[in-house]
Design an enzyme around this catalytic site. Structure first.
Site, PDB file in Angstrom:
ATOM      1  N   SER A 117     -11.060  -0.792   3.091  1.00 32.84           N
ATOM      2  CA  SER A 117     -10.275  -0.966   4.322  1.00 32.84           C
ATOM      3  C   SER A 117      -9.873   0.407   4.848  1.00 32.84           C
ATOM      4  CB  SER A 117      -8.985  -1.742   4.035  1.00 32.84           C
ATOM      5  OG  SER A 117      -9.258  -3.002   3.507  1.00 32.84           O
ATOM      6  N   ARG A 167       0.837  -1.213   0.000  1.00 32.57           N
ATOM      7  CA  ARG A 167       0.000   0.000   0.000  1.00 32.57           C
ATOM      8  C   ARG A 167       0.874   1.268   0.000  1.00 32.57           C
ATOM      9  NH1 ARG A 167      -3.316  -3.503  -0.806  1.00 32.57           N
ATOM     10  NH2 ARG A 167      -5.457  -3.508  -0.030  1.00 32.57           N
ATOM     11  N   GLU A 191      -5.239   3.676   6.178  1.00 29.89           N
ATOM     12  CA  GLU A 191      -4.905   3.452   4.781  1.00 29.89           C
ATOM     13  C   GLU A 191      -5.534   4.587   3.974  1.00 29.89           C
ATOM     14  OE1 GLU A 191      -6.721   1.801   1.623  1.00 29.89           O
ATOM     15  OE2 GLU A 191      -6.177  -0.244   2.166  1.00 29.89           O
TER      16      GLU A 191
HETATM   17  N1  EPU Z   1     -11.111 -10.914   9.760  1.00 32.04           N
HETATM   18  C1  EPU Z   1     -11.651 -10.787  11.015  1.00 32.04           C
HETATM   19  N2  EPU Z   1     -12.793 -10.072  11.150  1.00 32.04           N
HETATM   20  C2  EPU Z   1     -13.426  -9.502  10.090  1.00 32.04           C
HETATM   21  C3  EPU Z   1     -12.878  -9.643   8.807  1.00 32.04           C
HETATM   22  C4  EPU Z   1     -11.707 -10.356   8.660  1.00 32.04           C
HETATM   23  O1  EPU Z   1     -11.124 -11.284  11.982  1.00 32.04           O
HETATM   24  O2  EPU Z   1     -14.461  -8.846  10.321  1.00 32.04           O
HETATM   25  C5  EPU Z   1      -9.814 -11.636   9.637  1.00 32.04           C
HETATM   26  C6  EPU Z   1      -9.940 -13.063   9.197  1.00 32.04           C
HETATM   27  O3  EPU Z   1      -8.987 -13.811   9.920  1.00 32.04           O
HETATM   28  C7  EPU Z   1      -9.553 -13.017   7.731  1.00 32.04           C
HETATM   29  C8  EPU Z   1      -8.499 -11.935   7.747  1.00 32.04           C
HETATM   30  O4  EPU Z   1      -8.980 -10.986   8.695  1.00 32.04           O
HETATM   31  O5  EPU Z   1      -9.083 -14.239   7.296  1.00 32.04           O
HETATM   32  C9  EPU Z   1      -8.277 -11.253   6.410  1.00 32.04           C
HETATM   33  O6  EPU Z   1      -9.514 -10.693   5.952  1.00 32.04           O
HETATM   34  P1  EPU Z   1      -9.736 -10.337   4.404  1.00 32.04           P
HETATM   35  O7  EPU Z   1      -9.490 -11.554   3.601  1.00 32.04           O
HETATM   36  O8  EPU Z   1     -11.048  -9.687   4.235  1.00 32.04           O
HETATM   37  O9  EPU Z   1      -8.547  -9.346   4.085  1.00 32.04           O
HETATM   38  P2  EPU Z   1      -8.029  -8.021   4.797  1.00 32.04           P
HETATM   39  O10 EPU Z   1      -6.614  -8.264   5.185  1.00 32.04           O
HETATM   40  O11 EPU Z   1      -8.933  -7.545   5.871  1.00 32.04           O
HETATM   41  C10 EPU Z   1      -7.041  -7.047   2.577  1.00 32.04           C
HETATM   42  C11 EPU Z   1      -7.066  -5.729   1.860  1.00 32.04           C
HETATM   43  C12 EPU Z   1      -8.391  -5.570   1.121  1.00 32.04           C
HETATM   44  C13 EPU Z   1      -8.535  -6.729   0.144  1.00 32.04           C
HETATM   45  C14 EPU Z   1      -8.496  -8.047   0.944  1.00 32.04           C
HETATM   46  C15 EPU Z   1      -8.578  -9.280   0.061  1.00 32.04           C
HETATM   47  C16 EPU Z   1      -5.685  -4.241   3.236  1.00 32.04           C
HETATM   48  C17 EPU Z   1      -5.671  -3.102   4.194  1.00 32.04           C
HETATM   49  N3  EPU Z   1      -6.899  -4.647   2.832  1.00 32.04           N
HETATM   50  O12 EPU Z   1      -8.056  -6.979   3.575  1.00 32.04           O
HETATM   51  O13 EPU Z   1      -8.341  -4.364   0.382  1.00 32.04           O
HETATM   52  O14 EPU Z   1      -9.766  -6.642  -0.555  1.00 32.04           O
HETATM   53  O15 EPU Z   1      -7.253  -8.115   1.666  1.00 32.04           O
HETATM   54  O16 EPU Z   1      -7.351  -9.539  -0.528  1.00 32.04           O
HETATM   55  O17 EPU Z   1      -4.624  -4.749   2.852  1.00 32.04           O
HETATM   56  C18 EPU Z   1      -8.918  -2.046   0.522  1.00 32.04           C
HETATM   57  O18 EPU Z   1      -7.716  -1.806   0.487  1.00 32.04           O
HETATM   58  O19 EPU Z   1      -9.778  -1.123   0.569  1.00 32.04           O
HETATM   59  C19 EPU Z   1      -9.367  -3.431   0.518  1.00 32.04           C
HETATM   60  C20 EPU Z   1     -10.652  -3.758   0.609  1.00 32.04           C
END
Ligand code: EPU
Length: 332
Positions: A232, A162, A328
């Site tokens: 995010s 990012r 972010e």
């Molecule tokens: N999780 C929780 N609670 C929740 C949601 C998720 O505990 O309410 C945990 C779970 O363990 C899950 C992990 O967080 O396995 C990861 O969640 P997710 O797959 O949704 O990914 P993220 O790390 O929260 C990142 C990007 C997103 C992107 C997703 C999918 C960042 C800051 N965000 O989110 O990007 O869509 O991966 O690859 O890196 C954005 O930047 O606006 C965005 C949506």
């Protein structure tokens, strides 16, 4: 090219917060942009992409520039790959959909990310194991201070998680981005959520990967049209080995991903949920019920309400886990 006065920015940011821009302009070519910068050399400037990753807490007493370059063209192609140049103002997912429909591979994992093409290199947008940096070969810009044209190759963009030279310096306005895409495609497992969605398909096509991602995102992330948000809100924290060990002592089930160089990534969504903030609402602002990392606006016009709520989350996560969450999203 018209420069407008006192423009309401509420419809130019996906959180729908109110703020007035003293001056506003939408240049459609690199030449127009360069001329604009030379004419308004003294004014403060702010560059707006799709407005999906920022919001306003006050009026802006300078010039807001919204790059409006809309052209998509094929620069060159051979049997195995195609090089595409897209204007900064092109809507990201429109380009992704177009490439997927033509069988060009490389952008499908970034389906449905709310962004403009010009915003994609700034924070190196990423999802499901892919990042914009994997396909970007050149970024064309205009220097905000001098109006000169400057091009950046992939390595000159200094991409990180990012992050990029554009985010760090805030000095270059992106006018177009050049991508190298592949004409062949073999699905590689990169992200557990995506593989789960594709489990019944033996060798998924690009279109099937895109469809799966559209499904996951629609299920997990709120639509900005009905529930204003900026995706995010915080970055996933990067921890040193000591920080990782101390987090694992406090929270046994904290997800940890080894990202090399003795650095570890944990999940901001997980920490926010653990801190008791999933689906929590204070006044007109809250976190989304299906994803703790997304802050949603239930009806305030005032960006300050959103930044106050974000601070509340940061303080609680710091108190409980000794981890400082970094936004972010850009807050103006
Ligand atoms: N999780 C929780 N609670 C929740 C949601 C998720 O505990 O309410 C945990 C779970 O363990 C899950 C992990 O967080 O396995 C990861 O969640 P997710 O797959 O949704 O990914 P993220 O790390 O929260 C990142 C990007 C997103 C992107 C997703 C999918 C960042 C800051 N965000 O989110 O990007 O869509 O991966 O690859 O890196 C954005 O930047 O606006 C965005 C949506």
């Amino acid at each position: 090219m018209k420069v407008l006065n006192n423009i309401q920015l509420q419809n130019y940011n996906s959180f729908n917060t109110k703020a007035i821009a003293m001056l506003f302009c939408e240049p459609e070519t690199q030449e127009e942009l360069s001329e604009l910068l030379k004419t308004y050399s003294k004014e403060k400037k702010l560059v707006l992409g799709g407005g999906n990753n920022l919001f306003f807490t006050k009026d802006f007493d300078g010039l807001v520039i919204k790059p409006g370059m809309q052209e998509i063209k094929i620069v060159s192609e051979d049997d195995s790959s195609v090089i595409i140049e897209a204007g900064a103002g092109v809507e990201w997912d429109m380009m992704v959909e177009d490439c997927v429909s033509k069988g060009y591979a490389g952008l499908e994992n970034l389906s449905l990310i709310p962004s403009s093409v010009g915003a994609s290199p700034i924070q190196n947008i990423g999802a499901y194991g892919s990042e914009a940096k994997d396909t970007i070969i050149l970024v064309k810009t205009v220097d905000l201070q001098t109006g000169e044209y400057i091009e950046f190759t992939n390595s000159e963009c200094e991409f990180g998680y990012r992050n990029s030279i554009f985010k760090r310096t805030n000095r270059y306005i992106i006018t177009s981005v050049v991508f190298k895409l592949s004409k062949s495609f073999t699905y590689k497992e990169k992200y557990i959520d995506l593989s789960r969605e594709l489990t019944d398909i033996e060798s998924p096509t690009i279109k099937q990967v895109r469809d799966a991602i559209v499904k996951i995102r629609t299920r997990k992330l709120p639509d900005t049209k009905t529930l204003p948000n900026a995706g995010s809100f915080f970055k996933n924290p990067i921890l040193t080995e000591d920080e990782k060990n101390s987090l694992q002592k406090t929270v046994l089930d904290a997800p940890i991903y080894n990202i090399g160089d003795n650095k570890f990534k944990t999940s901001a969504a997980f920490l926010i949920e653990k801190a008791g903030f999933k689906g929590k609402r204070t006044g007109m602002v809250g976190t989304y019920e299906h994803h703790a990392l997304v802050i949603v606006n239930y009806g305030t016009n005032n960006g300050k309400d959103i930044s106050d709520f974000a601070s509340e989350i940061q303080q609680e996560v710091l108190k409980q886990f000794d981890i400082k969450l970094e936004p972010e999203v850009w807050i103006y």
